[in-house]
Design a protein around this motif. Structure first.
Motif, PDB file in Angstrom:
ATOM      1  N   ALA A  84      41.203  56.967 -24.972  1.00 49.36           N
ATOM      2  CA  ALA A  84      39.898  56.362 -24.736  1.00 49.36           C
ATOM      3  C   ALA A  84      40.013  55.124 -23.852  1.00 49.36           C
ATOM      4  N   VAL A  85      41.037  54.297 -24.115  1.00 50.91           N
ATOM      5  CA  VAL A  85      41.233  53.076 -23.322  1.00 50.91           C
ATOM      6  C   VAL A  85      41.576  53.428 -21.878  1.00 50.91           C
ATOM      7  N   VAL A  86      42.476  54.403 -21.694  1.00 47.99           N
ATOM      8  CA  VAL A  86      42.853  54.815 -20.338  1.00 47.99           C
ATOM      9  C   VAL A  86      41.650  55.381 -19.591  1.00 47.99           C
ATOM     10  N   ALA A  87      40.895  56.245 -20.255  1.00 48.83           N
ATOM     11  CA  ALA A  87      39.717  56.848 -19.619  1.00 48.83           C
ATOM     12  C   ALA A  87      38.683  55.789 -19.262  1.00 48.83           C
ATOM     13  N   ALA A  88      38.406  54.871 -20.202  1.00 49.07           N
ATOM     14  CA  ALA A  88      37.418  53.816 -19.945  1.00 49.07           C
ATOM     15  C   ALA A  88      37.869  52.896 -18.811  1.00 49.07           C
ATOM     16  N   THR A  89      39.180  52.602 -18.778  1.00 50.28           N
ATOM     17  CA  THR A  89      39.711  51.745 -17.720  1.00 50.28           C
ATOM     18  C   THR A  89      39.562  52.404 -16.354  1.00 50.28           C
ATOM     19  N   LEU A  90      39.865  53.691 -16.273  1.00 50.56           N
ATOM     20  CA  LEU A  90      39.733  54.405 -15.005  1.00 50.56           C
ATOM     21  C   LEU A  90      38.281  54.491 -14.555  1.00 50.56           C
ATOM     22  N   ILE A  91      37.370  54.779 -15.488  1.00 53.32           N
ATOM     23  CA  ILE A  91      35.937  54.847 -15.146  1.00 53.32           C
ATOM     24  C   ILE A  91      35.446  53.488 -14.664  1.00 53.32           C
ATOM     25  N   ARG A  92      35.836  52.433 -15.388  1.00 57.06           N
ATOM     26  CA  ARG A  92      35.425  51.075 -15.041  1.00 57.06           C
ATOM     27  C   ARG A  92      35.959  50.669 -13.673  1.00 57.06           C
ATOM     28  N   TRP A  93      37.190  51.078 -13.353  1.00 57.58           N
ATOM     29  CA  TRP A  93      37.781  50.711 -12.081  1.00 57.58           C
ATOM     30  C   TRP A  93      37.244  51.561 -10.929  1.00 57.58           C
ATOM     31  N   LEU A  94      37.164  52.872 -11.135  1.00 60.23           N
ATOM     32  CA  LEU A  94      36.855  53.782 -10.032  1.00 60.23           C
ATOM     33  C   LEU A  94      35.364  53.992  -9.788  1.00 60.23           C
ATOM     34  N   PHE A  95      34.588  54.110 -10.863  1.00 65.07           N
ATOM     35  CA  PHE A  95      33.227  54.609 -10.702  1.00 65.07           C
ATOM     36  C   PHE A  95      32.136  53.585 -10.987  1.00 65.07           C
ATOM     37  N   MET A  96      32.107  53.079 -12.192  1.00 67.29           N
ATOM     38  CA  MET A  96      30.960  52.270 -12.605  1.00 67.29           C
ATOM     39  C   MET A  96      31.369  51.291 -13.691  1.00 67.29           C
ATOM     40  N   GLU A  97      30.721  50.115 -13.685  1.00 66.32           N
ATOM     41  CA  GLU A  97      31.012  49.092 -14.678  1.00 66.32           C
ATOM     42  C   GLU A  97      29.714  48.502 -15.194  1.00 66.32           C
ATOM     43  N   ALA A  98      29.695  48.158 -16.479  1.00 64.11           N
ATOM     44  CA  ALA A  98      28.498  47.579 -17.105  1.00 64.11           C
ATOM     45  C   ALA A  98      28.553  46.056 -17.031  1.00 64.11           C
ATOM     46  N   PHE A  99      27.403  45.446 -16.717  1.00 66.83           N
ATOM     47  CA  PHE A  99      27.278  43.999 -16.667  1.00 66.83           C
ATOM     48  C   PHE A  99      25.997  43.590 -17.387  1.00 66.83           C
ATOM     49  N   THR A 100      25.916  42.306 -17.740  1.00 64.48           N
ATOM     50  CA  THR A 100      24.683  41.777 -18.312  1.00 64.48           C
ATOM     51  C   THR A 100      24.248  40.560 -17.516  1.00 64.48           C
ATOM     52  N   ILE A 101      22.950  40.265 -17.512  1.00 68.03           N
ATOM     53  CA  ILE A 101      22.407  39.128 -16.772  1.00 68.03           C
ATOM     54  C   ILE A 101      22.329  37.919 -17.699  1.00 68.03           C
ATOM     55  N   PRO A 102      23.104  36.847 -17.422  1.00 68.16           N
ATOM     56  CA  PRO A 102      23.114  35.690 -18.321  1.00 68.16           C
ATOM     57  C   PRO A 102      22.191  34.549 -17.901  1.00 68.16           C
ATOM     58  N   THR A 103      21.743  34.527 -16.626  1.00 68.38           N
ATOM     59  CA  THR A 103      20.949  33.407 -16.115  1.00 68.38           C
ATOM     60  C   THR A 103      19.699  33.930 -15.412  1.00 68.38           C
ATOM     61  N   PRO A 104      18.700  33.042 -15.180  1.00 68.65           N
ATOM     62  CA  PRO A 104      17.454  33.491 -14.547  1.00 68.65           C
ATOM     63  C   PRO A 104      17.463  33.446 -13.021  1.00 68.65           C
ATOM     64  N   SER A 105      18.624  33.416 -12.382  1.00 69.80           N
ATOM     65  CA  SER A 105      18.674  33.230 -10.936  1.00 69.80           C
ATOM     66  C   SER A 105      18.095  34.402 -10.152  1.00 69.80           C
ATOM     67  N   MET A 106      17.956  35.582 -10.779  1.00 71.54           N
ATOM     68  CA  MET A 106      17.414  36.750 -10.088  1.00 71.54           C
ATOM     69  C   MET A 106      16.015  37.136 -10.585  1.00 71.54           C
ATOM     70  N   GLU A 107      15.404  36.288 -11.397  1.00 74.05           N
ATOM     71  CA  GLU A 107      14.054  36.617 -11.879  1.00 74.05           C
ATOM     72  C   GLU A 107      13.063  36.599 -10.710  1.00 74.05           C
ATOM     73  N   LYS A 108      12.023  37.475 -10.820  1.00 73.61           N
ATOM     74  CA  LYS A 108      11.771  38.428 -11.887  1.00 73.61           C
ATOM     75  C   LYS A 108      12.339  39.819 -11.612  1.00 73.61           C
ATOM     76  N   SER A 109      13.149  39.969 -10.580  1.00 74.55           N
ATOM     77  CA  SER A 109      13.742  41.282 -10.318  1.00 74.55           C
ATOM     78  C   SER A 109      14.645  41.701 -11.465  1.00 74.55           C
ATOM     79  N   LEU A 110      15.493  40.768 -11.917  1.00 80.39           N
ATOM     80  CA  LEU A 110      16.373  40.988 -13.062  1.00 80.39           C
ATOM     81  C   LEU A 110      16.149  39.862 -14.057  1.00 80.39           C
TER      82      LEU A 110
END
Length: 377
Positions: A31-57
């Motif tokens: 699971a760790v190897v698969a998640a690491t490869l997906i995160r590196w090669l294809f897609m990664e999850a992020f969260t928005i911590p500040t309002p610098s992109m409001e109101k788009s994000l």
């Protein structure tokens, strides 16, 4: 036939069954190897911590960022705990060792970075970390290599053409009122970025008339607020042309720039050669010193030395980008710290998969259902 079969079976060693603990460990490793490869090669999850992109994000939006659009970067810092960034989860212990730093390359992608793209990148000034482990920022790309970027009275221009404001970009206003406004009222008008005024802001509000709030909101909401009985006035906060803000990039007295009147400034492009006069040294000296892979760069106001040799011109070794937040008056972006090198680009923000309100009116309104699976524009 049965005797031969039994002999063959008897000659083979019995397969040893894995213990439950071994199966559990194998599953975790896979699971760790698969998640690491997906995160590196294809897609990664992020969260928005500040309002610098409001109101788009919004603060609390969870995004997926595509690595495939611009091409995946090869690892620069290989000695790292999987699925971590700078520190081990919940601790202050570094999650990496910088003993080995590999050359970095980018695999072929679907497209290049374009004007208007919402881009995740490593924060360039954070040079206490390797490039690929610097803090992740998210902004909108305003200028691509070779573009001339300018801000005139809050309006962005690129190559002397108006750059259309994002549909829900925010501006700072002073809301004059004779009463205290509750958080519920701001919530009703979808205003999350505000503070009560305790003193004046420059020359915009008279010194004896500073009772109110500094708010960040869209022009449409501002027009709506002007019609409300509790609002005595609503003024846009703007830094005047010619005012020198020492926090603005480059920090040089040669340029009387501020966040609302900035530039014109040309975004560096790979292969382009510039003369190293006083102004260009102020504009691009940091680029030459920090992001171009040069050794022993010595800068003064009027000269540049590379490896001890004076140089009077310079050819850029990679492309750069100019990034800005949609919340133009509350965004630490390229106006404050300069250009984003191409090798700092992480990926393109593509869609919101979850959105959690950090200050909900009730538990039932914790999830912003209307933002789930929204394409980012």
């Amino acid at each position: 036939m049965s005797l031969v079969k039994n002999r063959e079976t008897a000659s083979k060693p019995a397969r040893k069954e894995k213990s439950p603990f071994r199966e559990w460990v194998d599953s975790i490793v896979f699971a760790v190897v698969a998640a690491t490869l997906i995160r590196w090669l294809f897609m990664e999850a992020f969260t928005i911590p500040t309002p610098s992109m409001e109101k788009s994000l919004l603060v609390g939006d969870f995004l997926f960022v595509s690595k495939l659009h611009y091409g995946t970067r090869t690892p620069k810092t290989p000695l790292q705990v999987p699925l971590t960034h700078q520190k081990i989860w919940g601790t202050e212990i570094p999650s990496y060792l910088d003993w080995i730093q590999l050359p970095q390359y980018r695999l072929p992608g679907f497209s290049s970075v374009k004007q208007g793209d919402v881009v995740v990148f490593n924060y360039p000034p954070e040079d206490q970390y390797p490039t690929d482990l610097r803090t992740n920022y998210i902004k909108r790309c305003i200028g691509i290599p070779g573009d001339v970027v300018e801000v005139r009275d809050r309006q962005v221009y690129v190559n002397n053409q108006v750059f259309a404001n994002p549909p829900r970009s925010e501006t700072q206003y002073f809301l004059k009122t004779g009463s205290v406004i509750s958080a519920k009222v701001f919530k009703r008008y979808d205003i999350t970025d505000y503070e009560q005024a305790t003193e004046t802001y420059g020359d915009t509000i008279p010194a004896n008339d500073a009772s109110g709030y500094y708010i960040h909101t869209t022009p449409e909401t501002a027009e709506l607020l002007k019609q409300q009985d509790f609002v005595q006035g609503l003024e846009t906060i703007t830094d005047p042309k010619g005012y020198h803000d020492p926090m603005i990039y480059p920090s040089s007295s040669l340029f009387n720039w501020n966040k609302d009147n900035y530039g014109p400034i040309t975004v560096p492009k790979e292969g382009v050669t510039i003369p190293l006069d006083q102004k260009n040294i102020a504009l691009y000296g940091t680029v030459i010193q920090k992001y171009e892979g040069n050794d022993k760069v010595e800068l003064t106001e009027n000269s540049v030395k590379i490896d001890g040799k004076p140089v009077t011109s310079y050819t850029f070794q990679q492309n750069y980008y100019f990034m800005m937040g949609d919340n133009r008056h509350n965004s630490a972006d390229s106006r404050f710290w300069g250009f984003v090198p191409e090798d700092h680009i992480v990926g393109k923000a593509v869609f919101i998969w979850m959105s959690i309100d950090p200050n909900p009116e009730s538990v039932l309104k914790k999830i912003r259902w209307n933002r789930l699976f929204r394409i980012i524009e």
